[in-house]
Design an enzyme around this catalytic site. Structure first.
Site, PDB file in Angstrom:
ATOM      1  N   PHE A   1     -18.268  -9.882   2.300  1.00  0.00           N
ATOM      2  CA  PHE A   1     -16.918  -9.303   2.376  1.00  0.00           C
ATOM      3  C   PHE A   1     -16.933  -7.776   2.468  1.00  0.00           C
ATOM      4  O   PHE A   1     -15.936  -7.183   2.867  1.00  0.00           O
ATOM      5  CB  PHE A   1     -16.093  -9.680   1.134  1.00  0.00           C
ATOM      6  N   ALA A   2     -18.022  -7.149   2.022  1.00  0.00           N
ATOM      7  CA  ALA A   2     -18.033  -5.684   1.925  1.00  0.00           C
ATOM      8  C   ALA A   2     -17.724  -5.074   3.285  1.00  0.00           C
ATOM      9  O   ALA A   2     -18.383  -5.385   4.278  1.00  0.00           O
ATOM     10  CB  ALA A   2     -19.403  -5.204   1.446  1.00  0.00           C
TER      11      ALA A   2
ATOM     12  N   ARG B   1       4.361   2.025  14.065  1.00  0.00           N
ATOM     13  CA  ARG B   1       3.035   2.490  13.675  1.00  0.00           C
ATOM     14  C   ARG B   1       2.106   2.247  14.860  1.00  0.00           C
ATOM     15  O   ARG B   1       2.133   1.162  15.448  1.00  0.00           O
ATOM     16  CB  ARG B   1       2.569   1.688  12.451  1.00  0.00           C
TER      17      ARG B   1
ATOM     18  N   TYR C   1     -11.892  -0.588  13.874  1.00  0.00           N
ATOM     19  CA  TYR C   1     -12.056  -1.613  12.832  1.00  0.00           C
ATOM     20  C   TYR C   1     -12.379  -2.961  13.467  1.00  0.00           C
ATOM     21  O   TYR C   1     -13.395  -3.595  13.158  1.00  0.00           O
ATOM     22  CB  TYR C   1     -10.781  -1.696  11.976  1.00  0.00           C
TER      23      TYR C   1
ATOM     24  N   ARG D   1       3.848 -11.597  11.650  1.00  0.00           N
ATOM     25  CA  ARG D   1       2.455 -11.814  11.239  1.00  0.00           C
ATOM     26  C   ARG D   1       2.323 -13.161  10.523  1.00  0.00           C
ATOM     27  O   ARG D   1       3.287 -13.694  10.002  1.00  0.00           O
ATOM     28  CB  ARG D   1       1.997 -10.702  10.275  1.00  0.00           C
TER      29      ARG D   1
HETATM   30  N1  UFG Z   1       4.631  -2.721   7.848  1.00  0.00           N
HETATM   31  C1  UFG Z   1       5.806  -1.985   7.721  1.00  0.00           C
HETATM   32  N2  UFG Z   1       5.864  -1.026   6.745  1.00  0.00           N
HETATM   33  C2  UFG Z   1       4.816  -0.762   5.884  1.00  0.00           C
HETATM   34  C3  UFG Z   1       3.619  -1.520   6.028  1.00  0.00           C
HETATM   35  C4  UFG Z   1       3.561  -2.481   7.027  1.00  0.00           C
HETATM   36  O1  UFG Z   1       6.756  -2.193   8.449  1.00  0.00           O
HETATM   37  O2  UFG Z   1       4.929   0.137   5.035  1.00  0.00           O
HETATM   38  C5  UFG Z   1       4.551  -3.737   8.887  1.00  0.00           C
HETATM   39  C6  UFG Z   1       3.479  -3.442   9.932  1.00  0.00           C
HETATM   40  O3  UFG Z   1       3.995  -2.628  10.940  1.00  0.00           O
HETATM   41  C7  UFG Z   1       3.110  -4.839  10.394  1.00  0.00           C
HETATM   42  C8  UFG Z   1       3.359  -5.736   9.165  1.00  0.00           C
HETATM   43  O4  UFG Z   1       4.180  -4.952   8.302  1.00  0.00           O
HETATM   44  O5  UFG Z   1       3.981  -5.245  11.389  1.00  0.00           O
HETATM   45  C9  UFG Z   1       2.094  -6.089   8.443  1.00  0.00           C
HETATM   46  O6  UFG Z   1       1.344  -4.901   8.208  1.00  0.00           O
HETATM   47  P1  UFG Z   1       0.055  -4.851   7.279  1.00  0.00           P
HETATM   48  O7  UFG Z   1      -0.392  -3.445   7.223  1.00  0.00           O
HETATM   49  O8  UFG Z   1       0.357  -5.536   5.979  1.00  0.00           O
HETATM   50  O9  UFG Z   1      -0.991  -5.768   8.033  1.00  0.00           O
HETATM   51  P2  UFG Z   1      -1.542  -5.686   9.532  1.00  0.00           P
HETATM   52  O10 UFG Z   1      -0.932  -6.830  10.286  1.00  0.00           O
HETATM   53  O11 UFG Z   1      -1.389  -4.346  10.119  1.00  0.00           O
HETATM   54  O12 UFG Z   1      -3.110  -5.879   9.311  1.00  0.00           O
HETATM   55  C10 UFG Z   1      -3.642  -6.951   8.537  1.00  0.00           C
HETATM   56  C11 UFG Z   1      -4.936  -6.480   7.895  1.00  0.00           C
HETATM   57  C12 UFG Z   1      -5.974  -6.190   8.938  1.00  0.00           C
HETATM   58  C13 UFG Z   1      -6.141  -7.395   9.820  1.00  0.00           C
HETATM   59  C14 UFG Z   1      -4.831  -7.859  10.386  1.00  0.00           C
HETATM   60  C15 UFG Z   1      -5.034  -9.139  11.135  1.00  0.00           C
HETATM   61  O13 UFG Z   1      -4.695  -5.323   7.124  1.00  0.00           O
HETATM   62  O14 UFG Z   1      -7.189  -5.895   8.306  1.00  0.00           O
HETATM   63  O15 UFG Z   1      -3.901  -8.069   9.331  1.00  0.00           O
HETATM   64  O16 UFG Z   1      -3.834  -9.671  11.567  1.00  0.00           O
HETATM   65  F1  UFG Z   1      -6.956  -7.079  10.847  1.00  0.00           F
END
Ligand code: UFG
Length: 346
Positions: A80-81, A300, A150, A228
């Site tokens: 996992f690291a 973002r 990443y 998601r």
């Molecule tokens: N989001 C917001 N506001 C915030 C944080 C997130 O609107 O303050 C939104 C993001 O734009 C995104 C959704 O919430 O649409 C989920 O964002 P996350 O940051 O929780 O997760 P991500 O989908 O960006 O990424 C996660 C993991 C990654 C992985 C990915 C795979 O962090 O490591 O899922 O789908 F690769």
């Protein structure tokens, strides 16, 4: 059995270690505590007692990892690291390559030297990038074209694993959005900095942040916010247990193929449906009973509109399917831990 878990002081690695200890196994955790928590190791030690060994080391230190493998009599590794922030990877691509790809190769060198030839690797949906025309759901055959360092660093290590089947049996599990906490409240999610949607909503509910910023509401999705696939960390750990069984048998169907005993397997881990940012926010409001103020902000960089898994392959091959399919139930486990640990592991 005896396992080595890299990154066992982090969010997902600690939950996997907990499951192995609960099942009576012996676990050596290797973690450099860069982002992992000593508090998670302490929580695990309360469960595992002497069956948990902790080695503070970096996976790039091949000799230290080899020592940990030998001292722990290890048969199987769960890896996992990693560095896991998409945004940070854009600014520090070399660090992501060094930790996630070169670090993985260092781990393999130690395993090979010690005759350990089974590995489960924590991969990611970020290896897929943005599928053509946003085609959903994502299957294991969707082309892997990462759009950030990443995802590229994780894909590069998958390719290393694929090329090692002369001596190694490995599984890459491509996680979608992992969420929730141990339902018994022994472990939780504590990222510094926190960038993930659900814990951020809950931090607003706790009063640790003033509001949630929704990153864009003009995406081509039903309510304009990103979609998601949120999978509970307990289901994710179950998938590892199922994958371990497949590795031990050498093949997915349980028969032992003596011609090619080692292979590379890969599966998506998701629930198979998406929730929008607005739906997650509403769920957090329902579960916490707090208003959770939110404002719409700009998009973002690098956020695809919609990402969710087709988990049919792992259901067919290993009988795994997500049991936590109710978003409120997932959020409740995260909320319970966070409320009980308002300062996280500190
Ligand atoms: N989001 C917001 N506001 C915030 C944080 C997130 O609107 O303050 C939104 C993001 O734009 C995104 C959704 O919430 O649409 C989920 O964002 P996350 O940051 O929780 O997760 P991500 O989908 O960006 O990424 C996660 C993991 C990654 C992985 C990915 C795979 O962090 O490591 O899922 O789908 F690769």
């Amino acid at each position: 059995m005896r396992f080595l878990v890299t990154g066992g002081a982090g969010y997902i690695g600690s939950h996997a270690t907990l499951r192995l200890l609960d099942a009576g196994h012996e676990v050596t955790v290797v973690d450099n505590l860069y982002r992992g928590h000593r508090g998670a190791i302490e929580a695990l030690a309360r469960v595992g007692g002497p069956r948990l060994r902790f080695v503070e080391a970096d996976i790039l230190d091949t000799a230290a990892v080899a020592r940990a493998l030998r001292d722990g009599g290890v048969e199987t590794v769960l890896h996992f690291a990693a560095l896991t922030y998409v945004g940070e990877s854009m600014e520090r691509p070399d660090d992501y390559h060094r930790t996630n790809t070169t670090g993985g190769e260092s781990l393999l060198a130690a395993m090979r030297a010690c005759g350990v030839h089974r590995l489960v690797f924590s991969s990611t949906a970020a290896t897929y990038g943005v599928p053509d025309a946003g085609a959903m759901p994502i299957t294991e055959d969707t082309p892997q074209r990462p759009i950030n360092p990443y995802g590229a660093s994780k894909l590069a290590f998958e390719q290393v694993l694929r090329a090692q089947t002369a001596w190694l049996s490995s599984v890459a599990l491509r996680y979608f959005n992992v969420a929730g906490a141990d339902p018994a409240g022994r472990l939780g999610e504590d990222h510094r900095p926190e960038t993930h949607l659900i814990p951020i909503c809950l931090e607003v509910a706790l009063g640790r942040r003033p509001q949630l910023t929704v990153f864009g509401d003009d995406f081509p999705t039903p309510d304009g916010t990103c979609v998601r696939d949120y999978v509970h960390v307990e289901d994710l750990v179950d998938a590892h247990v199922a994958a371990l069984a497949a590795l031990e048998n050498g093949t997915v169907d349980g028969t032992v193929d003596r011609q090619t005993p080692h292979r590379f397997l890969r599966w998506n881990i998701g629930i198979g449906r998406g929730y929008s940012v607005r739906e997650v926010l509403e769920s957090c409001r329902r579960v916490t009973g707090h208003a959770i103020p939110a404002a719409i902000g700009p998009r973002r960089e690098g956020d695809p509109p919609s990402l969710y898994a087709d988990p049919a392959a792992i259901t067919r091959d290993l009988g795994w399917r997500a049991r936590w399919t109710d978003l409120d139930a997932i959020v409740r486990t995260a909320w319970d831990w966070m409320r009980a640990h308002p300062a996280g592991y500190r």
